[in-house]
Design an enzyme around this catalytic site. Sequence first.
Site, short mmCIF file in Angstrom:
data_model
loop_
_atom_site.label_atom_id
_atom_site.label_comp_id
_atom_site.label_asym_id
_atom_site.label_seq_id
_atom_site.Cartn_x
_atom_site.Cartn_y
_atom_site.Cartn_z
CG HIS A 126 -0.26 0.17 2.55
ND1 HIS A 126 -0.03 1.40 3.13
CD2 HIS A 126 0.24 -0.75 3.40
CE1 HIS A 126 0.57 1.21 4.29
NE2 HIS A 126 0.76 -0.07 4.48
CG ASP A 161 -2.71 3.95 2.66
OD1 ASP A 161 -2.24 2.94 2.11
OD2 ASP A 161 -3.39 3.89 3.70
CG ASP A 196 3.45 1.12 7.35
OD1 ASP A 196 2.97 0.47 6.39
OD2 ASP A 196 2.83 1.35 8.38
CD GLU A 228 -2.28 -1.25 5.96
OE1 GLU A 228 -2.09 -2.19 6.74
OE2 GLU A 228 -1.92 -0.08 6.19
CD GLU A 229 -1.01 2.93 7.56
OE1 GLU A 229 -1.55 2.57 8.62
OE2 GLU A 229 0.17 2.63 7.27
CG ASP A 245 -0.21 -7.05 2.43
OD1 ASP A 245 0.52 -6.08 2.14
OD2 ASP A 245 -1.44 -6.98 2.46
#
Length: 246
Positions: free
Chosen positions: A119, A121, A154, A188-189, A215
Amino acid sequence: MIKMLQVLGLIIGALVIVISVRTVNFTPHPESLVERQALKLNEQAIVTHLSEAIRFQTLSSQLAQYPDHEQFEGFVTWLAETYPLVHSKLSLKRLGKYSLLFKWTGKQAPLKPILLSAHYDVVPVIPGSEELWEHQPFLGKVDETHIWGRGALDDKSAVIALMEALTTLLESEYEPERTVYVSLTHDEEMGGGTGTAAVVAELESEHVKLEFSLDEGSFVLRDFFPGMKTPIASINVAEKGSIVLD
């Protein structure tokens, strides 16, 4: 009542014995060794790409506050410009507005496909904490040892790793045996209710049964576990959920 409890105890005891015996006697199926491939990578270009990716302020938790969503649109456009080979050779569906699902068709249709996910975001910076950062959170600063900024770990690093890997394999004219899906999601967040959910719905609509899904995982930990001097690559096997304790 006592008799019922005794019977229940015997059943539980027998179950524990069966599980213990099966665990002790379990032998995994042997896996064929995969030959290590020597690849020449342009490390400077990869570093530059991650630095550029960090500069897009793709703050998922504040999506509703930005009706134009320029940072997300800009990131999607930047991906296409930076990785043209991936976009030209793989099929692409845009889902949930800003999430991307690539499909690389494999040579053997009967084999179940796999899904690689990441991801792009990131969580916002706490207002007023900017001065506490050694380098500004969206600067993408590169020094002798680190790439700094939101998403460096992340999870824009995984996005860039996937795109760089795909590009390298395509340049070498590699063809996968099984079909490979790559999803890059934008929320995702926030729990994935828009992007990730759309990817799942798309795969379900195509009746796709995956061999496995991989993932972002975790990090290489150094000096984290007492007594362990060597770096440890932790593997996360879990499903997100929620729990309420009174």
